[in-house]
Design an enzyme around this catalytic site. Structure first.
Site, PDB file in Angstrom:
ATOM      1  N   SER A 151       0.822  -1.197   0.000  1.00 32.79           N
ATOM      2  CA  SER A 151       0.000   0.000   0.000  1.00 32.79           C
ATOM      3  C   SER A 151       0.868   1.263   0.000  1.00 32.79           C
ATOM      4  CB  SER A 151      -0.965  -0.042   1.190  1.00 32.79           C
ATOM      5  OG  SER A 151      -1.992   0.908   1.056  1.00 32.79           O
ATOM      6  N   ASP A 227     -10.134  -5.542  -3.444  1.00 37.48           N
ATOM      7  CA  ASP A 227      -9.582  -4.488  -2.594  1.00 37.48           C
ATOM      8  C   ASP A 227     -10.498  -3.264  -2.650  1.00 37.48           C
ATOM      9  OD1 ASP A 227      -8.031  -2.341  -1.531  1.00 37.48           O
ATOM     10  OD2 ASP A 227      -6.180  -3.395  -2.067  1.00 37.48           O
ATOM     11  N   HIS A 260      -7.367  -6.011   0.771  1.00 39.68           N
ATOM     12  CA  HIS A 260      -6.188  -5.184   1.060  1.00 39.68           C
ATOM     13  C   HIS A 260      -5.417  -5.660   2.295  1.00 39.68           C
ATOM     14  CE1 HIS A 260      -4.095  -1.412   0.139  1.00 39.68           C
ATOM     15  NE2 HIS A 260      -4.071  -1.108   1.421  1.00 39.68           N
TER      16      HIS A 260
END
Length: 282
Positions: A151, A227, A260
């Site tokens: 991320s 995600d 995620h």
């Protein structure tokens, strides 16, 4: 500079340590994690850096990333820094939001007040911590380095590698923020840390760096199709387009059903370690 050992644990035929030192770069104490597989006396092992995402410390990947068995199998040292400076007097998001300030250093060197004094994670990751590793961990072969991240940390891994291509043999990422200039997380962080001149932001944007001629030797990205941040914040398609247009070698994989979280990261971590290990061979 004194290195303080916070903890060490045996795991998968190696040693998982957590360490702390007084950083001259951030002006704070900084902690980080290092896993060193067992090795013959005097042996040198390649190094894989891992940069974590928003709200995280070194502890998230250390506790949930499931990298140690693969690192022990392939003989790879795994290093996980923190994501931002911390401590008394370090400024945080004035509204207490989780996507800026503490835990959200974005791997930049801030130029705006009140962030500039402490938020210098680019220099910490690129200069100070590698120098400390070289000095304190004799098994680390700093001529064989790779980098990965998740991320915000995927953004960090991509941009650090693109700016310093001679340092890393390979770079990978899980769910990276690929174009901070074009997403709310990036616009908030970069405008606060760097000011309103968007031209100064481009060195922290992977797609902009690739478009400007920066390259890495080899790139692997995994992104979960389920995600929740994909459409608004991550925008993986922009990295696909940038790599195709520039001729940057890349394997960018969309993984059906994955989100995620570290359930996703841990599912593919061993593949990433093996992929890097192949490229880190002497």
């Amino acid at each position: 500079m004194t290195l303080e050992i916070l903890s060490t644990n045996r795991s998968h035929g190696g040693t998982q340590g957590v360490y702390k030192h007084a950083s001259t770069t951030t002006g704070t104490d900084m902690s980080f994690a290092v896993f060193v597989p067992d090795h013959a006396p005097g042996a040198k092992l390649p190094v894989l850096w891992y940069l974590s995402g928003l709200t995280c410390t070194h502890a998230n990947v250390m506790e949930k990333g499931e990298y140690r068995a693969a690192c022990a199998e392939h003989g790879v040292i795994f290093i996980a820094p923190d994501t931002s400076p911390r401590g008394e007097g370090v400024p945080d998001d004035p509204e207490g939001a989780w996507d800026f300030g503490l835990g959200a250093g974005f791997y930049v060197d801030a130029t705006e007040e009140p962030w500039a004094a402490n938020y210098r994670m680019r220099s910490y990751v690129e200069d100070e911590l590698p120098s400390l590793i070289l000095r304190e961990f004799p098994a680390a072969d700093m001529t064989r380095q790779a980098i990965s991240g998740h991320s915000m940390g995927g953004h960090g891994a991509l941009t650090v590698a693109l700016r310093t291509p001679d340092r890393f043999r390979s770079v990978s990422a899980f769910s990276p923020i690929v174009a901070p200039l074009q997403c709310p997380w990036g616009e908030k962080a970069l405008s606060n840390y760097l000011g309103e001149d968007r031209a100064a932001w481009s060195v922290y944007d992977a797609c902009a760096l690739i478009a400007g001629g920066a390259r890495v030797p080899d790139l692997l990205v995994d992104q979960g199709e389920a995600d929740g941040f994909l459409a608004e914040q991550l925008k993986t398609h922009l990295l696909v387009e940038a790599c195709e247009l520039a001729g940057q070698k890349a394997e960018i994989r969309m993984q059906p059903g994955y989100d995620h979280s570290y359930y996703f990261i841990s599912s593919f971590m061993a593949e990433h370690v093996a992929w890097h290990a192949e490229r880190l061979k002497a």
